[in-house]
Motif scaffolding. Structure first.
Motif, PDB file in Angstrom:
ATOM      1  N   LEU A 165       0.772  -1.046  -0.105  1.00 54.49           N
ATOM      2  CA  LEU A 165      -0.094   0.219   0.011  1.00 54.49           C
ATOM      3  C   LEU A 165       0.765   1.362  -0.043  1.00 54.49           C
ATOM      4  O   LEU A 165       0.342   2.465  -0.065  1.00 54.49           O
ATOM      5  CB  LEU A 165      -0.873   0.053   1.224  1.00 54.49           C
ATOM      6  CG  LEU A 165      -2.082  -1.088   1.335  1.00 54.49           C
ATOM      7  CD1 LEU A 165      -2.797  -0.901   2.364  1.00 54.49           C
ATOM      8  CD2 LEU A 165      -2.901  -0.928  -0.085  1.00 54.49           C
ATOM      9  N   PRO A 214      -2.506  -8.676   6.175  1.00 51.01           N
ATOM     10  CA  PRO A 214      -2.483  -7.425   5.959  1.00 51.01           C
ATOM     11  C   PRO A 214      -1.258  -6.629   6.745  1.00 51.01           C
ATOM     12  O   PRO A 214      -0.990  -5.479   6.224  1.00 51.01           O
ATOM     13  CB  PRO A 214      -3.720  -6.793   6.407  1.00 51.01           C
ATOM     14  CG  PRO A 214      -4.394  -7.980   7.150  1.00 51.01           C
ATOM     15  CD  PRO A 214      -3.504  -9.058   6.927  1.00 51.01           C
ATOM     16  N   SER A 215      -0.676  -7.365   7.671  1.00 50.29           N
ATOM     17  CA  SER A 215       0.378  -6.343   8.331  1.00 50.29           C
ATOM     18  C   SER A 215       1.492  -5.725   7.625  1.00 50.29           C
ATOM     19  O   SER A 215       2.031  -4.900   7.734  1.00 50.29           O
ATOM     20  CB  SER A 215       0.872  -7.118   9.730  1.00 50.29           C
ATOM     21  OG  SER A 215       1.589  -8.269   9.277  1.00 50.29           O
ATOM     22  N   SER A 234       1.071  -5.087   4.333  1.00 52.20           N
ATOM     23  CA  SER A 234       0.486  -3.935   3.597  1.00 52.20           C
ATOM     24  C   SER A 234       0.394  -2.839   4.478  1.00 52.20           C
ATOM     25  O   SER A 234       0.725  -1.509   3.981  1.00 52.20           O
ATOM     26  CB  SER A 234      -0.899  -4.098   3.081  1.00 52.20           C
ATOM     27  OG  SER A 234      -1.034  -5.365   2.394  1.00 52.20           O
ATOM     28  N   LEU A 235       0.124  -2.851   5.781  1.00 57.90           N
ATOM     29  CA  LEU A 235       0.068  -1.688   6.614  1.00 57.90           C
ATOM     30  C   LEU A 235       1.423  -1.049   6.917  1.00 57.90           C
ATOM     31  O   LEU A 235       1.749   0.096   6.967  1.00 57.90           O
ATOM     32  CB  LEU A 235      -0.645  -1.740   7.801  1.00 57.90           C
ATOM     33  CG  LEU A 235      -2.089  -2.221   7.820  1.00 57.90           C
ATOM     34  CD1 LEU A 235      -2.614  -2.846   9.028  1.00 57.90           C
ATOM     35  CD2 LEU A 235      -2.817  -1.042   7.171  1.00 57.90           C
ATOM     36  N   LEU A 236       2.417  -2.137   7.008  1.00 55.41           N
ATOM     37  CA  LEU A 236       3.768  -1.560   7.242  1.00 55.41           C
ATOM     38  C   LEU A 236       4.279  -0.867   5.998  1.00 55.41           C
ATOM     39  O   LEU A 236       4.992   0.132   6.235  1.00 55.41           O
ATOM     40  CB  LEU A 236       4.669  -2.872   7.480  1.00 55.41           C
ATOM     41  CG  LEU A 236       5.894  -2.588   7.880  1.00 55.41           C
ATOM     42  CD1 LEU A 236       6.335  -3.357   9.164  1.00 55.41           C
ATOM     43  CD2 LEU A 236       7.199  -3.041   6.600  1.00 55.41           C
TER      44      LEU A 236
END
Lengths: 424, 284
Positions: free
Chosen positions: A55, A112-113, A115-117
């Motif tokens: 992301l 998702p972690s 992606s958030l990172l």
């Protein structure tokens, strides 16, 4: 094949002729969206193949764009200018690889972690670049980036960007068909299993992320050249989000998808958003539709309409994995294994060994720790202390891949498939 | 010296409680239902615009509260039915779908209200005297609302029937269904409660912030990181995350500047996502 060749040649001719027909403004606009397409191609590669959604892909576009911008400002002449850009692209990819390997090592879920990172990292980059104005020009950006020596006008840049795009697309579609593409797709299906096959999944995923950052970097370098200006917005929330939208709507599992997404959605949006305010609502709806109903995006949807274009998926021969393992009995010894998850102590000083080519059954009541023992042995569950020897050799760092290479393998993919279908 | 300490202490407390208020709905949806609801920020934005619309219509501010219950409640129902449930509450897919929905809602609001900054008048102007120092009344009001909501959340979750049903559903949905809990309806209601809380937070903060369609993005990104640091699905985690982020934000802003504060929060989030993706106070 003849059809494919003919259509490719037609497409290339169209791409070459387009700026001459469509005029200067469109040539300039299309160049920009070709550049975005290269970056979106990277997002599509990591996401559609290896299942890694970034992301914050704009971060790598920004890193390379700034570095390339600097090198052009300070060394605008001759081969130094080219070398600077190549170096910048390489730095961006190496940074991506280091980030990915640090995160993926010792972790099998790619939820998702990550992606958030990447999102957090991109926002960090945005803040640093934006507030460090003495070096980066702050939120106004790095301006007056000189052009490449020998390539001045925007028509030149159109052709450079177009050639790079075609090159990157060929590279990506080659990767899709190459053995590594098959393995990436397998990892995104069931990473743990690939680990048991002896693949170092962390490294393979990091390579996918590195290649996607390489594409982002190429886009960054071209962006600096085309815009003559680099702003922190490249690392911002919106740009990275746009890249994801392009890749998703176009279709993340083909090389054409992200490109079609960028050119169609991106270029059309920039034209239509002022005249038709509902245009971007349509884009939002399309994106949701892709998530809900058609993960293949536009290209995937079209290829279901044209059955002769359907790719034979998974036909690539899988590379030789770890060295072929001959079924020979292994001596396994587990000494004083302690394993706990959270507050629950599962194994408390377990000693277990097999010798003498015997067939061993482990029997015990529910919750005795049979599966956990096997999971520790195969590296799926981390132990707190104790050691494991296979054939007398100490397995220092039991990851599934390392242990699979020594000849132990779990063949329990998922004993309770029903647990995956329930909402939690 | 005393005055500075008192005011700084009040400011930190205010930051923490305001953050907790903004992230509460997301903490419920993300912690209990595993939905990475990135559209949470847009629900806050819609809440704030509801307050603006109520003011523009000439109605008193307090009417925004029932209005936001209707607006965000209906929106939550529709979103759950059309997006979240078809995606089976999967974290990754809901992150993407709500990302797209956020895009949609921002544009939708932009079509109606435009991109200009709007503002809502502070309903309780003036300030109160605390130990001889004045502090804005509305800030104290926000602190009280947030603290009251936090306490009732704990009681609701720990003591009520619905709370124990939700805990049963989170712990083991199949078993919960087997003992007669309709997990579909319960998950839907929990989701809607989260969206209403988001909208309510938007109404409460509306008088203090510039209202525009993009306002939700920063809010939601920060709330995500807070929940990650605090740990999913526990009230302690919610308070812990808000305290940690709020504390760091106020302290670093006071010593250095807001940019450094924001950077250190981002750096902390990166560290947590990397080493401890389950946060400080994970659900066991």
């Amino acid at each position: 094949m003849a059809f494919f060749l003919a259509s490719s040649i037609l497409l290339l001719l169209a791409l070459f002729g387009l700026p001459l027909v469509a005029g200067d403004f469109w040539a300039y606009q299309l160049t920009l969206y070709y550049i975005y397409a290269i970056a979106a191609l990277g997002v599509g590669l990591a996401w559609g193949q290896a299942g890694i959604l970034s992301l914050g892909q704009g971060l790598f576009v920004a890193i390379v764009a700034y570095l390339a911008g600097y090198s052009l400002i300070y060394a605008p002449f001759g081969s130094a200018a080219y070398a600077g850009i190549v170096l910048a692209v390489m730095i961006g990819s190496v940074v991506a690889f280091i980030i990915a390997i640090l995160v993926f090592r010792g972790r099998t879920e790619s939820g998702p972690s990550f992606s958030l990172l990447t999102l957090a990292l991109a926002l960090c980059g945005y803040q640093i670049v934006g507030s460090w104005s003495s070096v980066t020009g702050g939120f106004n950006g790095l301006s007056n980036v000189p052009a490449l020596p020998g390539f001045g006008g925007f028509l030149d840049l159109y052709y450079i960007s177009m050639s790079m795009l075609v090159l990157c697309m060929s590279f990506v579609s080659w990767l899709f068909r190459a053995p590594i593409g098959t393995i990436w797709r397998a990892i995104s299906e069931n990473e743990r299993r690939l680990g048991y096959f002896g693949y170092n999944t962390a490294r393979l995923k990091s390579v996918a992320f590195m290649i996607s950052a390489l594409l982002a970097g190429i886009a960054g370098g071209l962006y600096a050249l085309q815009q003559n200006l680099v702003t922190p917005d490249l690392a911002g929330f919106n740009f990275s989000g746009d890249l994801v939208v392009f890749a998703a709507i176009g279709g993340r599992s083909t090389a054409f998808g992200p490109v079609i997404g960028s050119v169609l959605v991106g270029a059309l949006s920039s034209e239509l958003r002022d005249r038709f305010p509902w245009w971007e609502i349509v884009i939002g709806l399309l994106f949701i539709l892709v998530v809900l109903r058609m993960p293949g995006g536009i290209v995937g949807f079209l290829s279901t309409l044209l059955p002769r274009h359907r790719r034979k998926a998974g036909t690539a021969e899988v590379v030789k994995a770890a060295k072929r393992i001959v079924a020979k009995p292994a001596d396994i010894a587990m000494n004083k294994i302690h394993c706990s998850v959270g507050e629950v102590q599962i194994l408390d000083g377990l000693d277990f060994s097999t010798t003498d080519e015997k067939f061993v059954c482990v029997i015990g009541p529910n919750g005795a720790g049979k599966t956990s023992t096997l999971n520790v042995l195969t590296g799926a569950l981390a132990k707190q202390s104790g050691d494991i020897h296979i054939d007398g050799i100490l397995i220092a760092n039991p990851t599934p891949a390392a242990i699979a290479r020594r000849g132990s393998r779990s063949q329990v993919p998922d004993p309770f498939p029903i647990s995956e279908t329930e909402p939690s | 010296m005393d005055a500075i300490v008192l005011i700084q202490g009040m400011n930190i407390l205010y930051t923490v409680l305001a953050l907790a208020l903004v992230m509460m709905g997301l903490a419920i949806v993300m912690g209990l239902l595993n939905v990475l609801n990135i559209v949470h920020g847009e629900f806050i934005m819609i809440g704030a615009f509801t307050a603006y619309a109520v003011q523009a219509a000439g109605w008193p501010y307090i009417l925004s509260v029932p209005a936001v219950f209707l607006v965000c409640g209906a929106l939550g129902l529709v979103v759950e039915r059309l997006l979240i449930r078809p995606l089976r509450y999967d974290p990754f897919d809901t992150l993407l779908a709500t990302w797209g929905l956020g895009l949609l809602l921002r544009k939708f609001v932009e079509m109606f209200f435009g991109r200009a900054f709007r503002s809502v008048q502070v309903p309780l102007p003036g300030s109160l005297q605390i130990a001889g120092h004045s502090y804005p009344t509305y800030r104290i009001m926000i602190m009280a609302i947030s603290a009251a909501l936090l306490v009732s959340l704990v009681i609701w979750f720990r003591k009520t029937r619905t709370g124990s049903r939700i805990r049963a559903m989170v712990g083991n949905p199949t078993l919960a269904e087997a003992v007669g809990i309709s997990t579909v309806a319960l998950a839907r209601n929990t989701f809607v409660a989260g969206t209403i809380l988001a909208g309510f937070a938007g109404v409460v903060i509306a008088p203090l912030v510039p209202i525009e369609p993009q306002m939700g993005i920063t809010l939601v990104v920060n709330a995500f990181f807070m929940i990650i640091i605090g740990g999913l699905g526990t009230v302690v985690g919610l308070i812990g995350g808000a305290t940690m982020i709020g504390g760091i934000q106020s302290a670093v802003s006071a010593v250095f500047d807001p940019t450094t504060a924001y950077l250190s929060i981002l750096a902390l989030s990166v560290l947590f996502l990397w080493r401890w993706p389950r946060g400080i106070f994970p659900r066991v």
